[in-house]
Design a protein around this motif. Structure first.
Motif, PDB file in Angstrom:
ATOM      1  N   SER A 184      -4.727 -31.568  12.407  1.00 18.35           N
ATOM      2  CA  SER A 184      -6.177 -31.406  12.309  1.00 18.35           C
ATOM      3  C   SER A 184      -6.820 -31.687  13.663  1.00 18.35           C
ATOM      4  CB  SER A 184      -6.753 -32.369  11.275  1.00 18.35           C
ATOM      5  OG  SER A 184      -6.196 -32.122  10.012  1.00 18.35           O
ATOM      6  N   ASP A 185      -7.998 -31.111  13.842  1.00 18.23           N
ATOM      7  CA  ASP A 185      -8.744 -31.384  15.071  1.00 18.23           C
ATOM      8  C   ASP A 185      -9.118 -32.859  15.149  1.00 18.23           C
ATOM      9  OD1 ASP A 185      -8.645 -28.796  15.700  1.00 18.23           O
ATOM     10  OD2 ASP A 185     -10.731 -28.330  15.151  1.00 18.23           O
ATOM     11  N   ILE A 186      -9.141 -33.362  16.355  1.00  9.76           N
ATOM     12  CA  ILE A 186      -9.551 -34.751  16.545  1.00  9.76           C
ATOM     13  C   ILE A 186     -10.967 -34.961  16.011  1.00  9.76           C
ATOM     14  CG2 ILE A 186     -10.215 -36.457  18.291  1.00  9.76           C
ATOM     15  CD1 ILE A 186      -7.278 -36.363  17.933  1.00  9.76           C
ATOM     16  N   SER A 187     -11.832 -34.007  16.235  1.00  9.87           N
ATOM     17  CA  SER A 187     -13.218 -34.177  15.788  1.00  9.87           C
ATOM     18  C   SER A 187     -13.290 -34.289  14.260  1.00  9.87           C
ATOM     19  CB  SER A 187     -14.083 -33.023  16.283  1.00  9.87           C
ATOM     20  OG  SER A 187     -13.579 -31.812  15.767  1.00  9.87           O
ATOM     21  N   TYR A 188     -12.408 -33.563  13.597  1.00 10.70           N
ATOM     22  CA  TYR A 188     -12.346 -33.642  12.136  1.00 10.70           C
ATOM     23  C   TYR A 188     -11.901 -35.046  11.722  1.00 10.70           C
ATOM     24  CZ  TYR A 188     -10.993 -32.331   7.342  1.00 10.70           C
ATOM     25  OH  TYR A 188     -10.874 -32.244   5.971  1.00 10.70           O
ATOM     26  N   LEU A 189     -10.878 -35.544  12.396  1.00 10.49           N
ATOM     27  CA  LEU A 189     -10.364 -36.876  12.074  1.00 10.49           C
ATOM     28  C   LEU A 189     -11.421 -37.951  12.341  1.00 10.49           C
ATOM     29  CD1 LEU A 189      -6.736 -36.637  13.532  1.00 10.49           C
ATOM     30  CD2 LEU A 189      -7.561 -36.150  11.217  1.00 10.49           C
ATOM     31  N   ILE A 190     -12.099 -37.794  13.454  1.00 17.48           N
ATOM     32  CA  ILE A 190     -13.129 -38.768  13.797  1.00 17.48           C
ATOM     33  C   ILE A 190     -14.210 -38.828  12.722  1.00 17.48           C
ATOM     34  CG2 ILE A 190     -15.021 -39.230  15.426  1.00 17.48           C
ATOM     35  CD1 ILE A 190     -12.458 -39.891  16.754  1.00 17.48           C
ATOM     36  N   SER A 191     -14.623 -37.661  12.268  1.00 18.45           N
ATOM     37  CA  SER A 191     -15.701 -37.659  11.272  1.00 18.45           C
ATOM     38  C   SER A 191     -15.228 -38.253   9.949  1.00 18.45           C
ATOM     39  CB  SER A 191     -16.246 -36.246  11.085  1.00 18.45           C
ATOM     40  OG  SER A 191     -15.246 -35.410  10.557  1.00 18.45           O
ATOM     41  N   ILE A 192     -13.964 -38.051   9.631  1.00 16.68           N
ATOM     42  CA  ILE A 192     -13.426 -38.650   8.404  1.00 16.68           C
ATOM     43  C   ILE A 192     -13.413 -40.178   8.536  1.00 16.68           C
ATOM     44  CG2 ILE A 192     -11.315 -38.965   7.072  1.00 16.68           C
ATOM     45  CD1 ILE A 192     -10.742 -36.004   7.607  1.00 16.68           C
TER      46      ILE A 192
ATOM     47  N   TYR B 146      -7.116 -36.770   0.360  1.00 17.96           N
ATOM     48  CA  TYR B 146      -7.621 -35.467  -0.112  1.00 17.96           C
ATOM     49  C   TYR B 146      -8.318 -34.650   0.970  1.00 17.96           C
ATOM     50  CZ  TYR B 146     -11.957 -38.143  -0.752  1.00 17.96           C
ATOM     51  OH  TYR B 146     -13.062 -38.938  -0.571  1.00 17.96           O
ATOM     52  N   PHE B 147      -8.544 -35.267   2.118  1.00 17.55           N
ATOM     53  CA  PHE B 147      -9.128 -34.469   3.202  1.00 17.55           C
ATOM     54  C   PHE B 147      -8.083 -33.552   3.830  1.00 17.55           C
ATOM     55  CE2 PHE B 147     -12.402 -37.771   3.092  1.00 17.55           C
ATOM     56  CZ  PHE B 147     -13.528 -36.952   3.113  1.00 17.55           C
ATOM     57  N   PHE B 148      -6.842 -33.836   3.488  1.00 19.17           N
ATOM     58  CA  PHE B 148      -5.764 -33.033   4.067  1.00 19.17           C
ATOM     59  C   PHE B 148      -4.966 -32.267   3.012  1.00 19.17           C
ATOM     60  CE2 PHE B 148      -6.328 -36.949   6.574  1.00 19.17           C
ATOM     61  CZ  PHE B 148      -6.886 -36.372   7.712  1.00 19.17           C
TER      62      PHE B 148
ATOM     63  N   PHE C 187     -21.520 -34.244  -1.023  1.00 18.66           N
ATOM     64  CA  PHE C 187     -21.931 -33.066  -0.225  1.00 18.66           C
ATOM     65  C   PHE C 187     -21.252 -33.095   1.145  1.00 18.66           C
ATOM     66  CE2 PHE C 187     -25.603 -34.469  -2.829  1.00 18.66           C
ATOM     67  CZ  PHE C 187     -25.481 -33.512  -3.824  1.00 18.66           C
ATOM     68  N   GLU C 188     -21.110 -34.306   1.625  1.00 16.37           N
ATOM     69  CA  GLU C 188     -20.453 -34.472   2.913  1.00 16.37           C
ATOM     70  C   GLU C 188     -18.968 -34.110   2.811  1.00 16.37           C
ATOM     71  OE1 GLU C 188     -20.735 -37.882   6.379  1.00 16.37           O
ATOM     72  OE2 GLU C 188     -21.872 -38.119   4.525  1.00 16.37           O
ATOM     73  N   ILE C 189     -18.387 -34.490   1.692  1.00 19.33           N
ATOM     74  CA  ILE C 189     -16.980 -34.145   1.494  1.00 19.33           C
ATOM     75  C   ILE C 189     -16.811 -32.632   1.484  1.00 19.33           C
ATOM     76  CG2 ILE C 189     -15.027 -34.227  -0.099  1.00 19.33           C
ATOM     77  CD1 ILE C 189     -16.025 -36.923  -1.077  1.00 19.33           C
ATOM     78  N   LEU C 190     -17.672 -31.944   0.724  1.00 18.45           N
ATOM     79  CA  LEU C 190     -17.562 -30.487   0.644  1.00 18.45           C
ATOM     80  C   LEU C 190     -17.756 -29.869   2.021  1.00 18.45           C
ATOM     81  CD1 LEU C 190     -19.428 -29.518  -2.664  1.00 18.45           C
ATOM     82  CD2 LEU C 190     -17.093 -30.347  -2.305  1.00 18.45           C
ATOM     83  N   ASP C 191     -18.730 -30.382   2.721  1.00 21.84           N
ATOM     84  CA  ASP C 191     -18.998 -29.912   4.072  1.00 21.84           C
ATOM     85  C   ASP C 191     -17.728 -29.972   4.919  1.00 21.84           C
ATOM     86  OD1 ASP C 191     -19.890 -29.433   6.626  1.00 21.84           O
ATOM     87  OD2 ASP C 191     -21.710 -30.627   6.436  1.00 21.84           O
ATOM     88  N   HIS C 192     -17.072 -31.131   4.867  1.00 21.91           N
ATOM     89  CA  HIS C 192     -15.874 -31.307   5.675  1.00 21.91           C
ATOM     90  C   HIS C 192     -14.723 -30.428   5.211  1.00 21.91           C
ATOM     91  CE1 HIS C 192     -17.855 -34.693   7.506  1.00 21.91           C
ATOM     92  NE2 HIS C 192     -16.885 -34.730   8.381  1.00 21.91           N
ATOM     93  N   LEU C 193     -14.592 -30.278   3.925  1.00 21.05           N
ATOM     94  CA  LEU C 193     -13.489 -29.493   3.382  1.00 21.05           C
ATOM     95  C   LEU C 193     -13.641 -28.012   3.757  1.00 21.05           C
ATOM     96  CD1 LEU C 193     -11.712 -31.453   2.104  1.00 21.05           C
ATOM     97  CD2 LEU C 193     -12.872 -31.094  -0.072  1.00 21.05           C
ATOM     98  N   GLY C 194     -14.858 -27.587   3.850  1.00 20.39           N
ATOM     99  CA  GLY C 194     -15.099 -26.175   4.154  1.00 20.39           C
ATOM    100  C   GLY C 194     -15.243 -25.386   2.865  1.00 20.39           C
TER     101      GLY C 194
END
Length: 469
Positions: free
Chosen positions: A337-345, A365-367, A445-452
């Motif tokens: 995963s992108d570092i930015s994705y990991l950081i936000s998680i 579940y983010f992965f 909503f934030e979870i959905l946002d991150h999941l795409g």
RNA sequence: GGCCCGUUCGUCUAGUGGUUAGGACUCCAGGUUUUCAUCCUGGCAACAGGAGUUCGAUUCUCCUACGGGCUACCA
């Protein structure tokens, strides 16, 4: 070159890995040294050739490094100093402050078994002739210190004045029959040679202290200042040990505790900053530490409080540092995963995870799409077939969203809820279940946002196919 | 057996010759959070016992009890 007036040392024996009591002693020494602008040394007490193991030394050093307790050079090994000890024995024998004892181990033991706890002084006053005779006969011997009459007094920085009558102090052995020096002897010589000014160690050494002071005096050394730390206890109030299931420091690393969490909690065990603050960084600990506030009473180890302290540090911890720490215990976390994705998680979850391992579990579940759904959660969030129709509706609502951002997702779902006169819970719970497998976690909503969008829609699709189970 | 050390809520602790004995963790009850965590409010809960000193002791002294440590040719 040394301008600092304070030198302390931590002197572990490599007969086991670093345990909590040792870590606490090391920490207090380190804190005291740093607070005073002094030096913190390490000495490996490996005179017990049988029980000492190099692998334990390695473990202890690794654990201290992990805790962040850096030591000053040189690192001293007692096993390499046997020659230094010998010189002193020769001198002491010359002045008569030490004498040879030809008593056998068995004889001494049987005397003890009969209730004679002290050395009877059998060889204390042997004539030169008597000694010579026994030497000629090839009888093995130890060296004992000749304790003079009187009493020894010292001022413990934590326990205050302590006086012991010499009648209570045995002519203890300083060199064994195999020629190896014993603890009390080596500790004194080393502390002197290392210019140790403050001996800070466990309370179990209080009764060794008069013996050592007598040795300092016999050797003509200045006596350092002593400070004894109360023990860390198990729930039965006995000194904490493996019997309590007390793990080594290493396992706290494996369990996902940050080193500052362990240090912080350890510091609170027997010490307080004089204020009601409890969550302190290493810098703050250094700044506020003093021996005056150290408790006399032993403190019971409380894993629950450590866990709370850990949670507090997780919240405050720097995100990059958390990432780094997670990778240390699980190098594969978030791989790909992108570092930015990991950081936000991390930013989302660090508020609610109390340790790195909890964090890893909560981030799963983010992965990965959920492989199963929490049973209790299903009861509340997806109790029956009726839910499916609604979720299908929601799925198409989500599908309509063109710019996939949490604000838009929230808005769309609120519109839907209003139109159908539904509480948001009725909408959010099944969705949360579908995407995460449970009913806990950050803002949905934030979870959905991150999941795409794609992932979200797919996970809902899967849930619609298998639920209710 | 001897010696040394200790004793405030279950736990970690603050504290004073006169306090409603304070805080934190845990636990419980509410509130906030659409969930969880956080956060907020409230609650349960302690001066080991006995003498003495004192107008007054949780605080000072002594004794007892209890707990711990040491008493190794371990450290």
């Amino acid at each position: 070159m040394s301008h600092s007036s304070v030198s302390v040392r931590f002197a572990p024996s490599p007969t086991g890995e670093l345990h909590l009591g040792g870590a606490r002693t090391a920490l207090f020494n380190w804190l005291f040294a740093k607070n005073q602008g002094g030096q913190f040394f390490l000495r490996i007490e490996d005179t017990d050739l049988v029980r000492s193991k190099d692998e334990y030394t390695d473990q202890i050093l690794a654990a201290l490094k992990w805790l962040g307790l850096k030591w000053d050079e040189p690192l001293v090994y007692q096993s390499k100093r046997f020659d230094d000890y010998k010189v002193h024995i020769t001198n002491l024998l010359g002045t008569g402050q030490v004498y040879r004892c030809f008593c056998s181990k068995d004889d001494l033991q049987s005397a003890r078994d009969e209730g004679h706890y002290q050395y009877p002084g059998t060889c204390r006053n042997l004539t030169d002739e008597g000694v010579k005779q026994r030497l000629n006969q090839g009888i093995g011997f130890t060296y004992r210190i000749r304790i003079p009459d009187g009493e020894t007094h010292y001022e413990d920085l934590i326990y205050g004045p302590i006086t012991v009558n010499h009648g209570e102090v045995d002519d203890f052995i300083v060199v064994r029959s195999d020629g190896s020096p014993t603890y009390n002897f080596t500790a004194v010589i080393d502390d002197h040679d290392m210019n140790i000014t403050h001996v800070i160690r466990g309370e179990d050494h209080i009764s060794n202290t008069p013996k050592q002071i007598l040795l300092y005096q016999a050797l003509g050394f200045d006596v350092p200042t002593f400070a004894h730390l109360p023990m860390i206890l198990g729930h039965d109030k006995k000194r904490l040990s493996k019997r309590h299931g007390a793990p080594g420091v290493q396992s706290f690393q494996d369990e996902g505790y940050l080193p500052e969490s362990l240090n912080n909690y350890l510091a609170l065990l027997g010490w307080n900053p004089g204020t009601e603050e409890e969550i302190l960084s290493m810098d703050e600990l250094v700044q506020k530490f003093n021996l005056v506030q150290v408790q006399k009473k032993g403190a019971v180890w409380d894993e629950k409080k450590l866990h709370w302290v850990s949670g507090q540090h997780m919240m405050q911890a720097n995100t990059d540092f958390i990432l780094e720490s997670i990778r240390r215990i699980n190098p594969n976390w978030g791989k790909g995963s992108d570092i930015s994705y990991l950081i936000s998680i991390i930013e989302m979850l660090k508020q609610r995870a109390k340790s790195l391992t909890e964090f890893i579990a909560q981030s799963h579940y983010f992965f990965h799409a959920p492989e199963s759904y929490d049973t209790a959660g299903l009861k509340r969030g997806w109790p029956d077939k009726n839910v499916n129709n609604r979720v299908e509706d929601i799925q198409s609502v989500l599908n309509e969203i063109s710019i996939w951002r949490k604000e838009n997702i929230e808005k769309a779902l609120k519109v839907y809820a209003a139109a159908h006169e539904l509480g948001m819970g009725k909408i959010i719970m099944p969705i949360r279940l579908a995407v995460s497998g449970g009913l806990t976690g950050p803002n949905v909503f934030e979870i959905l946002d991150h999941l795409g969008k794609e992932d979200t829609i797919n996970r809902i699709e899967t849930a619609l196919n298998v639920l209710p189970s």
